[in-house]
Design an enzyme around this catalytic site. Structure first.
Site, short mmCIF file in Angstrom:
data_model
loop_
_atom_site.label_atom_id
_atom_site.label_comp_id
_atom_site.label_asym_id
_atom_site.label_seq_id
_atom_site.Cartn_x
_atom_site.Cartn_y
_atom_site.Cartn_z
N GLY A 81 31.83 19.09 -19.59
CA GLY A 81 33.23 19.47 -20.02
C GLY A 81 33.20 20.75 -19.46
O GLY A 81 34.50 21.20 -18.69
N ARG A 85 28.71 24.45 -16.42
CA ARG A 85 27.50 23.35 -16.57
C ARG A 85 27.44 22.57 -15.47
O ARG A 85 26.20 21.97 -15.03
CB ARG A 85 27.91 22.65 -17.90
CG ARG A 85 27.76 23.22 -19.27
CD ARG A 85 26.27 23.40 -19.46
NE ARG A 85 26.07 23.97 -20.75
CZ ARG A 85 25.13 24.71 -21.26
NH1 ARG A 85 24.28 25.38 -20.30
NH2 ARG A 85 25.14 25.32 -22.31
N ARG A 124 41.51 25.81 -10.18
CA ARG A 124 41.65 26.35 -11.51
C ARG A 124 40.11 26.65 -11.92
O ARG A 124 39.88 26.57 -13.22
CB ARG A 124 42.22 25.22 -12.21
CG ARG A 124 43.63 25.08 -12.20
CD ARG A 124 44.14 23.95 -13.10
NE ARG A 124 45.57 23.80 -12.88
CZ ARG A 124 46.54 23.90 -13.80
NH1 ARG A 124 46.03 24.37 -14.99
NH2 ARG A 124 48.08 23.69 -13.38
N ARG A 166 30.04 10.88 -18.62
CA ARG A 166 30.09 11.95 -19.27
C ARG A 166 28.78 12.59 -19.84
O ARG A 166 28.15 11.91 -20.51
CB ARG A 166 31.15 11.89 -20.43
CG ARG A 166 31.30 12.92 -21.55
CD ARG A 166 32.51 13.06 -22.40
NE ARG A 166 32.31 13.73 -23.59
CZ ARG A 166 32.22 15.01 -23.98
NH1 ARG A 166 32.09 15.63 -22.88
NH2 ARG A 166 32.06 15.54 -24.92
N GLY A 214 27.86 15.47 -22.35
CA GLY A 214 28.63 16.41 -23.10
C GLY A 214 27.92 16.66 -24.34
O GLY A 214 26.76 16.35 -24.48
N SER A 215 28.80 17.09 -25.41
CA SER A 215 27.94 17.45 -26.78
C SER A 215 28.84 16.80 -27.61
O SER A 215 29.95 16.41 -27.45
CB SER A 215 28.04 18.93 -26.87
OG SER A 215 29.31 19.49 -26.85
N GLU A 263 33.51 13.95 -30.80
CA GLU A 263 33.67 14.93 -29.64
C GLU A 263 35.12 14.71 -29.11
O GLU A 263 35.89 14.37 -30.00
CB GLU A 263 32.87 14.64 -28.63
CG GLU A 263 32.56 12.94 -28.43
CD GLU A 263 33.71 12.48 -27.41
OE1 GLU A 263 33.55 12.86 -26.19
OE2 GLU A 263 34.40 11.60 -27.81
N MET A 264 35.56 14.91 -28.00
CA MET A 264 36.88 15.03 -27.58
C MET A 264 37.35 14.27 -26.39
O MET A 264 38.47 14.55 -26.09
CB MET A 264 37.35 16.60 -27.65
CG MET A 264 37.18 17.20 -29.13
SD MET A 264 37.79 18.98 -28.99
CE MET A 264 39.44 18.60 -29.28
N GLU A 265 36.62 13.67 -25.74
CA GLU A 265 37.23 12.87 -24.71
C GLU A 265 36.93 11.42 -24.18
O GLU A 265 37.30 10.78 -23.40
CB GLU A 265 36.23 13.57 -23.40
CG GLU A 265 36.42 15.17 -23.24
CD GLU A 265 35.64 16.00 -24.12
OE1 GLU A 265 34.80 15.67 -24.76
OE2 GLU A 265 36.40 17.31 -24.16
N SER A 272 25.14 19.08 -30.88
CA SER A 272 25.25 20.66 -30.55
C SER A 272 25.52 21.18 -31.89
O SER A 272 25.24 22.22 -32.10
CB SER A 272 26.35 21.03 -29.55
OG SER A 272 27.57 20.60 -30.01
N ASP A 273 26.19 20.12 -32.95
CA ASP A 273 26.50 21.04 -34.04
C ASP A 273 26.43 19.77 -35.24
O ASP A 273 26.58 18.42 -34.73
CB ASP A 273 27.51 21.69 -34.53
CG ASP A 273 28.92 21.06 -33.71
OD1 ASP A 273 28.73 21.06 -32.28
OD2 ASP A 273 29.65 20.49 -34.32
N ARG A 308 20.85 24.47 -26.64
CA ARG A 308 21.95 23.61 -25.64
C ARG A 308 21.66 23.42 -24.43
O ARG A 308 21.68 22.15 -24.08
CB ARG A 308 23.25 24.64 -25.81
CG ARG A 308 24.08 24.07 -27.08
CD ARG A 308 25.31 25.30 -26.69
NE ARG A 308 26.36 24.91 -27.95
CZ ARG A 308 27.40 24.21 -27.80
NH1 ARG A 308 27.87 23.61 -26.76
NH2 ARG A 308 28.03 23.96 -28.87
#
Ligand code: HPA
Length: 255
Positions: free
Chosen positions: A38, A42, A61, A105, A107-108, A201-203, A225-226, A239
């Site tokens: 993400g 990273r 960006r 992906r 990710g966390s 997660e979000m993706e 991660s949490d 992490r």
């Protein structure tokens, strides 16, 4: 690895740029396999840590993309930003314009089940979601957003051969990092836990839907991660360490 080369710095890459709205890179700038963290920083860390001959290929960006080699095989890495809309933009352009065929992906996630601990690795066999994107792609029906089986199998087999434990199952891809204010965390998570979903997660659900629609292969591998049941969270050092373990498994598996 030496310093990352920047396109245009030697005059060589600048002339074959094929910009999409969000990526400005030569049309052959990406390898067929691209890792997708993400966080763009990273992506840079992965390129510097794992790749040989890494080159920065896009920075629109400040979303950084790099291509290099890993054990002699071409590979790319690019940040996606957070959430389904952002990952969908980058993944779609990578597939449609840059010919990327395998998207992984890295990710966390936040764990939801008591048998998962911090730094554990979750491989997303499928992804539930509160987002409407896959219904939009699927005429209003419920699409089962699933991983590419070959990528999933290779990742699980490689983890096993390296003696690393991974958990394989459902992810919950949520549009909300902060849940509805009228519900407690327990209330928000109750149906997700009850159905045995491993982590949030979000993706991933968006990535799986668009990759399948476009004929590409996708997989999400996330480190915990949490912990949403105990409130525990990883330190920045941990992490990085868990990302490193996960990327090592993925690179060995998918290239
Ligand atoms: N929610 C959503 N995404 C996440 C979380 C979380 O708690 N942890 C890591 N990614």
């Amino acid at each position: 690895m030496g310093p990352v080369r920047v396109p245009g710095s030697n005059g060589e890459l600048a002339c074959r740029i094929v910009p999409t709205p969000h990526i400005s890179a030569p049309d052959d700038a990406f390898a067929e396999t691209c890792l997708l963290p993400g966080d763009p920083l990273r992506a840079e860390w992965i390129a510097r840590t794992f790749f040989d001959d890494a080159e920065l290929v896009t920075s629109v960006r400040n979303v950084l993309g790099f291509t290099g080699t890993y054990e002699g095989k071409p590979v790319s890495v690019m940040g996606t930003g957070m959430g389904i809309p952002s990952v969908s933009i980058y993944a779609s352009e990578l597939i449609d314009t840059y010919g990327v065929k395998q998207l992984v992906r890295v990710g966390s996630c936040g764990s939801l089940q008591p048998h998962l601990g911090l730094m554990d690795v979750v491989v997303g066999m499928g992804a539930c979601t509160d987002s409407g994107v896959n219904r939009a792609r699927f005429e209003g029906w419920d699409f089962a957003a699933i991983a590419d089986y070959a990528l999933l199998r290779a990742t699980v087999d490689t983890a096993q051969s390296l003696g690393k434990t991974v958990h394989v199952g459902n992810l919950m891809t949520s549009d909300l990092f902060y849940g509805p204010t009228n519900l407690s965390l327990d209330e928000t998570m109750a149906p997700i836990k009850r159905m045995g979903v491993l982590a949030v997660e979000m993706e991933t659900a968006g990535l799986y839907g668009l990759a399948i629609e476009r004929g590409a292969a996708a997989l999400a591998v996330c480190s915990v991660s949490d912990d949403l049941t105990t409130g525990g969270a990883l330190s920045p050092d941990d992490r990085e360490r868990s990302l490193s373990d996960m990327v090592a498994i993925v690179l060995d598996a998918v290239l």
